[in-house]
Write a protein that holds these residues in place. Structure first.
Motif, mmCIF file in Angstrom:
data_model
loop_
_atom_site.group_PDB
_atom_site.id
_atom_site.type_symbol
_atom_site.label_atom_id
_atom_site.label_comp_id
_atom_site.label_asym_id
_atom_site.label_seq_id
_atom_site.Cartn_x
_atom_site.Cartn_y
_atom_site.Cartn_z
ATOM 1 N N LYS A 1 0.017 11.657 4.314
ATOM 2 C CA LYS A 1 -0.997 12.319 3.488
ATOM 3 C C LYS A 1 -1.365 13.720 3.994
ATOM 4 C CE LYS A 1 -3.009 8.167 1.423
ATOM 5 N NZ LYS A 1 -4.244 7.345 1.235
ATOM 6 N N SER B 1 0.831 -1.211 0.000
ATOM 7 C CA SER B 1 0.000 0.000 0.000
ATOM 8 C C SER B 1 0.861 1.256 0.000
ATOM 9 C CB SER B 1 -0.936 -0.003 1.217
ATOM 10 O OG SER B 1 -0.192 -0.031 2.431
ATOM 11 N N TYR C 1 1.057 4.255 -3.120
ATOM 12 C CA TYR C 1 0.881 5.703 -2.913
ATOM 13 C C TYR C 1 2.122 6.487 -3.336
ATOM 14 C CZ TYR C 1 0.233 10.179 -0.575
ATOM 15 O OH TYR C 1 0.126 11.522 -0.323
ATOM 16 N N LEU D 1 0.579 6.408 6.740
ATOM 17 C CA LEU D 1 0.142 7.130 5.543
ATOM 18 C C LEU D 1 -1.023 8.071 5.832
ATOM 19 C CD1 LEU D 1 0.153 4.685 2.455
ATOM 20 C CD2 LEU D 1 1.533 6.721 2.814
#
Length: 407
Positions: free
Chosen positions: A194, A159, A163, A189
């Motif tokens: 983020k 994952s 990203y 994340l």
């Protein structure tokens, strides 16, 4: 009765003979094993063969994984539960198939000794298949293992890569950032990375700008978002607004500098160059990286530019790029050339030193050295000497004449 006593006597000697024959120590990758010496235990040992040998982890790490004895001692502390080399051997075969050398395997084991305990079929092979599905080649996967073996073993790496790769534009660019900060693969994340990316975008930075900012300083993505907000505020405090072309450079300059350190550097610039507050703001806005220059370097720059070249403080404040050039390998050699040419009427007086300082080396030679080969044939040689730190007492217009008596 006599025959019965002899029979009992013979029986008492047999176990001792057996014990003597099988009590030699055996060493290899396993620890020493000695059989019991009592009569009953010795007989049992002969009947049931040897007891299971114990796996010697340290010896295996040195002999098969190419660790130094010191590294092996440290790594073995977390591998003491291993009872056989079967799983480590399977892991070594997996790494070899990826193309990792003996030195690479040793680096993986030193970084993450528990990697040797991985299940190849259930963990490593599955991770390999998932990474190939993302489009990574075996060589790229091998380099990813070397960057962070511990994270490679975990399913969350998939994952993270889904990203990061689009954000950084390519796996190769991401790999550069990972080499500077492998915590990118372990950071949260959703709650850390983020939000930081979103804040940087709010500051007017596109993904390309974020990559340029975070490849050299990837900690900006993995630092607590509240701290990143404070960095953004400090960048604005030095006079550079969000959305401007220089904001990324300013953020890069002030990242991880406290308000106190920034204030101290601003005050040092003001005193050293004799700048007003407005002039400091102009210089920092044009060249934010000046805030990261050492005080010693700035002091030497100020002394040369103001007292030897004779430049005014205001002039320097509007042209702070000069402070990024090497004093010994660029500014001084070029200044001596320009001064020599002006003193001998070979260069127009209005031709500025700043013009000579900012052009590339190739252009400088073409504009300031080559046109004067006839009038000053030694200029190229004297300039070359200054680049090596051998500054001549004076530049020469012509070759020194050879005395006729010297022949």
């Amino acid at each position: 009765m006599l025959l019965l006593q002899k029979h009992i006597l013979l029986l008492s000697f047999r176990p001792r003979t057996a014990t003597t024959l099988i009590s030699f120590p055996h060493r290899c990758l396993f620890s020493n094993t000695r059989f019991p010496t009592t009569t009953t235990a010795a007989a049992a040992a002969v009947a049931t063969s040897a007891s299971p040998l114990t796996f010697a982890v340290e010896d295996y790490l040195v002999a098969s994984c190419h660790l130094t004895p010191k590294q092996a001692v440290k790594a073995s502390k977390v591998l003491s539960h291993l009872k056989s080399p079967s799983r480590p051997e399977a892991v070594r075969a997996f790494l070899s198939d990826l193309g990792l050398s003996h030195a690479d395997v040793a680096a993986v084991v030193v970084y993450d000794p528990l990697f040797l305990c991985s299940e190849v079929d259930k963990t490593l092979a599955q991770r390999l298949a998932e990474l190939r599905d993302l489009g990574l080649s075996p060589s790229q996967i091998a380099r990813l293992v070397l960057v962070d073996p511990a994270r490679f073993r975990r399913p969350t790496i998939i994952s993270k890569l889904k990203y990061y790769v689009p954000l950084f534009g390519s796996f190769e660019t991401l790999l550069q950032a990972l080499k500077n900060n492998s915590y990118l693969l372990s950071s949260d994340l959703e709650n850390v990375v983020k939000p930081n990316v979103a804040l940087l975008r709010e500051c007017g930075l596109g993904d390309c700008d974020i990559v340029k900012l975070c490849v050299p300083v990837p900690r900006l993505l993995t630092t607590n978002p509240e701290r990143v907000k404070e960095m953004v505020e400090r960048a604005e405090d030095v006079g550079v607004r969000r959305g401007s072309a220089m904001f990324r450079h300013t953020l890069l300059a002030v990242a991880f500098l406290s308000k106190e350190k920034i204030a101290a550097k601003v005050e040092f610039l003001r005193k050293t160059f004799g700048w007003s507050e407005d002039e400091v703001a102009i210089a920092v806005a044009k060249l934010p990286v000046v805030l990261r220059n050492s005080q010693d370097r700035l002091q030497r720059m100020a002394e040369f530019l103001m007292y030897e070249v004779g430049l005014e403080p205001e002039y320097i404040a509007h042209r702070p790029a000069m402070l990024t050039y090497s004093l010994e390998a660029r500014l001084k050699p070029r200044y001596y050339v320009v001064k020599f040419l002006k003193d001998n009427g070979l260069l127009k007086r209005e031709r500025s030193f700043y013009t000579a300082a900012q052009v590339s080396e190739k252009v400088f030679v073409e504009k300031f050295i080559n046109p004067h080969k006839k009038a000053a044939p030694c200029l190229a040689e004297d300039y070359a000497a200054t680049l090596k730190g051998k500054v001549p007492t004076r530049f020469r217009l012509q070759e020194p004449r050879t005395s006729s008596n010297s022949i």
